[in-house]
Design a protein around this motif. Sequence first.
Motif, short mmCIF file in Angstrom:
data_model
loop_
_atom_site.label_atom_id
_atom_site.label_comp_id
_atom_site.label_asym_id
_atom_site.label_seq_id
_atom_site.Cartn_x
_atom_site.Cartn_y
_atom_site.Cartn_z
N GLY A 23 0.69 -1.34 -0.05
CA GLY A 23 0.06 0.02 -0.22
C GLY A 23 0.69 1.38 0.09
N MET A 24 1.87 1.20 0.77
CA MET A 24 2.85 2.43 0.85
C MET A 24 3.58 2.53 -0.53
N ALA A 25 3.94 1.34 -1.03
CA ALA A 25 4.64 1.60 -2.17
C ALA A 25 3.79 2.32 -3.43
N LEU A 26 2.47 1.97 -3.51
CA LEU A 26 1.66 2.32 -4.41
C LEU A 26 0.99 3.81 -4.11
N THR A 27 1.23 4.22 -2.98
CA THR A 27 1.00 5.73 -2.61
C THR A 27 1.94 6.63 -3.13
N PRO A 28 1.36 7.72 -3.93
CA PRO A 28 2.34 8.67 -4.51
C PRO A 28 3.17 9.41 -3.55
N GLY A 29 4.34 9.55 -3.73
CA GLY A 29 5.21 10.49 -2.98
C GLY A 29 6.24 10.77 -3.68
N PRO A 30 7.28 11.63 -2.90
CA PRO A 30 8.46 12.17 -3.75
C PRO A 30 9.17 11.16 -4.44
N ASN A 31 9.54 9.84 -4.08
CA ASN A 31 10.40 8.95 -4.80
C ASN A 31 9.51 8.57 -5.86
N MET A 32 8.08 8.08 -5.89
CA MET A 32 7.41 7.72 -7.05
C MET A 32 7.47 9.00 -8.04
N ILE A 33 7.11 10.27 -7.67
CA ILE A 33 7.00 11.28 -8.61
C ILE A 33 8.18 11.31 -9.29
N TYR A 34 9.52 11.45 -8.48
CA TYR A 34 10.83 11.66 -9.16
C TYR A 34 11.10 10.42 -10.24
N LEU A 35 10.77 9.12 -9.83
CA LEU A 35 11.10 8.07 -10.69
C LEU A 35 10.25 8.15 -11.90
N ILE A 36 9.06 8.43 -11.72
CA ILE A 36 8.18 8.70 -13.00
C ILE A 36 8.47 9.55 -13.78
N ALA A 41 8.31 -1.48 -11.86
CA ALA A 41 7.30 -1.90 -12.82
C ALA A 41 6.95 -0.55 -13.09
N ILE A 42 6.71 0.51 -12.45
CA ILE A 42 6.36 1.54 -12.80
C ILE A 42 7.14 2.70 -13.54
#
Length: 211
Positions: A17-30, A167-168
């Motif tokens: 759930g935490m990995a799928l919740t948007p945050g600074p790490n996800m925003i930067y990687l995407i 995967a993202i």
Amino acid sequence: MILPVTHLAAFALVALGMALTPGPNMIYLISRSICQGPRAGLVSLGGVALGFVFYMVCAAFGITALVMAVPYAYDALRLGGAAYLLFLAWQAIRPGGRSPFQVRALAADGNRRLFLMGFMTNLLNPKIAVMYLSLLPQFTVPGSSMLAQILMLGAMQIGISVLVNAAIALSAGRMAMFLETRPGFAKAQRWVMATVLGGLAARMLTEHRGA
């Protein structure tokens, strides 16, 4: 086995759930993956993973010392963990929330800088420190080494986060196009995630160590 399967399964759900919740790490990687390609996203992810390892080692030794030295430290961490999950739930559904697929323009960087920026993005994210200090102890059990349990849970969290974000990163472009044409899907996903995180927070608030 140091931890029972039920604890491992519950923690895996939280970590997912935490990995799928948007945050600074996800925003930067995407943003990095869309602007410079999936390979750049994966190199950046390597730096993010190293940041997780740093926090895990610090938390493993720090939590062990704290729980042994301070009465009621476990309950304080339990309340902090629940508050953190509720914060993530709110971040998922708050009005005006920014989608991680709204790409920021990023200049092309070499592998060394990509790795370092991924590491610093994670290291400077205070939510990660709070997560390790408050969430991991909730899934430990008395009678086994606290250090070993924290390291096991931390390794599981890192593995799940790396797999999800890899995967993202590999499919960021296609996912961005899909969500752009289906805004209702993205909204439903945020509400489902908020419900799951809120339920996990309620579980943590109603359970006690040794119960």
